[in-house]
Design a protein around this motif. Structure first.
Motif, PDB file in Angstrom:
ATOM      1  N   TYR A  59       0.870  -1.181   0.000  1.00 45.15           N
ATOM      2  CA  TYR A  59       0.000   0.000   0.000  1.00 45.15           C
ATOM      3  C   TYR A  59       0.908   1.233   0.000  1.00 45.15           C
ATOM      4  O   TYR A  59       1.657   1.459   0.955  1.00 45.15           O
ATOM      5  CB  TYR A  59      -0.910  -0.013   1.237  1.00 45.15           C
ATOM      6  CG  TYR A  59      -1.790  -1.251   1.252  1.00 45.15           C
ATOM      7  CD1 TYR A  59      -3.058  -1.215   0.686  1.00 45.15           C
ATOM      8  CD2 TYR A  59      -1.330  -2.452   1.773  1.00 45.15           C
ATOM      9  CE1 TYR A  59      -3.857  -2.354   0.663  1.00 45.15           C
ATOM     10  CE2 TYR A  59      -2.120  -3.598   1.748  1.00 45.15           C
ATOM     11  CZ  TYR A  59      -3.377  -3.540   1.190  1.00 45.15           C
ATOM     12  OH  TYR A  59      -4.149  -4.673   1.158  1.00 45.15           O
ATOM     13  N   VAL A  61       1.305   4.384   0.772  1.00 48.95           N
ATOM     14  CA  VAL A  61       0.747   5.447   1.607  1.00 48.95           C
ATOM     15  C   VAL A  61       1.817   6.413   2.124  1.00 48.95           C
ATOM     16  O   VAL A  61       1.523   7.260   2.953  1.00 48.95           O
ATOM     17  CB  VAL A  61      -0.056   4.862   2.789  1.00 48.95           C
ATOM     18  CG1 VAL A  61      -1.310   4.147   2.293  1.00 48.95           C
ATOM     19  CG2 VAL A  61       0.802   3.915   3.624  1.00 48.95           C
ATOM     20  N   GLU A 126      -8.474   3.323  -1.701  1.00 48.93           N
ATOM     21  CA  GLU A 126      -9.436   3.451  -0.610  1.00 48.93           C
ATOM     22  C   GLU A 126      -9.832   4.913  -0.435  1.00 48.93           C
ATOM     23  O   GLU A 126      -8.983   5.794  -0.518  1.00 48.93           O
ATOM     24  CB  GLU A 126      -8.826   2.926   0.687  1.00 48.93           C
ATOM     25  CG  GLU A 126      -8.531   1.444   0.653  1.00 48.93           C
ATOM     26  CD  GLU A 126      -7.767   1.012   1.886  1.00 48.93           C
ATOM     27  OE1 GLU A 126      -8.425   0.579   2.854  1.00 48.93           O
ATOM     28  OE2 GLU A 126      -6.535   1.131   1.874  1.00 48.93           O
ATOM     29  N   VAL A 129      -7.854   7.983   1.793  1.00 48.89           N
ATOM     30  CA  VAL A 129      -6.470   7.575   2.026  1.00 48.89           C
ATOM     31  C   VAL A 129      -5.627   8.228   0.941  1.00 48.89           C
ATOM     32  O   VAL A 129      -5.975   8.164  -0.237  1.00 48.89           O
ATOM     33  CB  VAL A 129      -6.307   6.032   1.962  1.00 48.89           C
ATOM     34  CG1 VAL A 129      -4.847   5.632   2.102  1.00 48.89           C
ATOM     35  CG2 VAL A 129      -7.156   5.356   3.025  1.00 48.89           C
ATOM     36  N   TYR A 131      -2.483   8.312  -1.389  1.00 48.96           N
ATOM     37  CA  TYR A 131      -1.506   7.389  -1.959  1.00 48.96           C
ATOM     38  C   TYR A 131      -0.476   8.171  -2.761  1.00 48.96           C
ATOM     39  O   TYR A 131      -0.756   9.274  -3.236  1.00 48.96           O
ATOM     40  CB  TYR A 131      -2.201   6.370  -2.874  1.00 48.96           C
ATOM     41  CG  TYR A 131      -3.076   5.399  -2.134  1.00 48.96           C
ATOM     42  CD1 TYR A 131      -2.536   4.264  -1.541  1.00 48.96           C
ATOM     43  CD2 TYR A 131      -4.445   5.601  -2.028  1.00 48.96           C
ATOM     44  CE1 TYR A 131      -3.342   3.362  -0.855  1.00 48.96           C
ATOM     45  CE2 TYR A 131      -5.255   4.707  -1.339  1.00 48.96           C
ATOM     46  CZ  TYR A 131      -4.697   3.588  -0.760  1.00 48.96           C
ATOM     47  OH  TYR A 131      -5.494   2.706  -0.092  1.00 48.96           O
TER      48      TYR A 131
END
Length: 162
Positions: A59, A61, A126, A129, A131
């Motif tokens: 992910y 992030v 998502e 969120v 990114y």
């Protein structure tokens, strides 16, 4: 343009248990050690549904790296060993393709980026969120018999229709 072999598949929700890592791209040698360590610990997961398929769930992030789970799919009542974490993957549609031994991983991902530009799909991310990658979520399935220096594996990117 070269042929790009892929499928769009629906995968139901599932649980995975494994080791969590978060770090920068400069820290990837540490991640490789964690992936290897997790492959040695699969026997601690009595409820592993596919013990010969290790999951890499990434992910993006962080601007300088990513969050990664090195895990195995498990049954619902799998106990979570100390220092491991459980992650639930929701039911989603995925682009799935195979990275072949001998191919350049960067080239494989470049073909995926190109496919998204020309397709009716976009990578899923998502809500709420942030990114830091054009492919925000990357799931990989590694067979236990892979060559660590020149691996073959499946790449799964969650997708939505544009």
């Amino acid at each position: 343009m070269e042929k790009f072999d892929f499928e769009i598949v629906e995968i139901p929700s599932y649980k995975a248990v494994g080791l969590k890592w978060e770090g920068s791209y400069n820290e990837i040698p540490e991640l490789k050690r964690i992936i290897h360590h997790m492959s040695q610990r699969v026997n601690e997961l009595e409820g592993a549904l596919h013990p010969k398929i290790q999951l890499g769930l990434s992910y993006h992030v962080r601007p300088d790296g990513f969050l990664h789970y090195s895990a195995y799919e498990v049954c619902e009542d799998q106990a979570i060993p100390e220092d491991m974490e459980e992650i639930t993957i929701p039911a989603m549609s995925y682009l799935i393709t195979h990275h072949k031994k001998g191919d350049d991983i960067g080239h494989t991902y470049h073909r995926i980026y190109q496919w998204f530009k020309e397709s009716e799909y976009q990578p899923y991310s998502e809500p709420n969120v942030e990114y830091f990658d054009d492919l925000p979520i990357k799931h990989e399935r590694y067979p236990s018999d892979r060559d660590l220096k020149d691996p073959h594996f499946d790449i799964l990117i969650p997708v939505l229709k544009k």
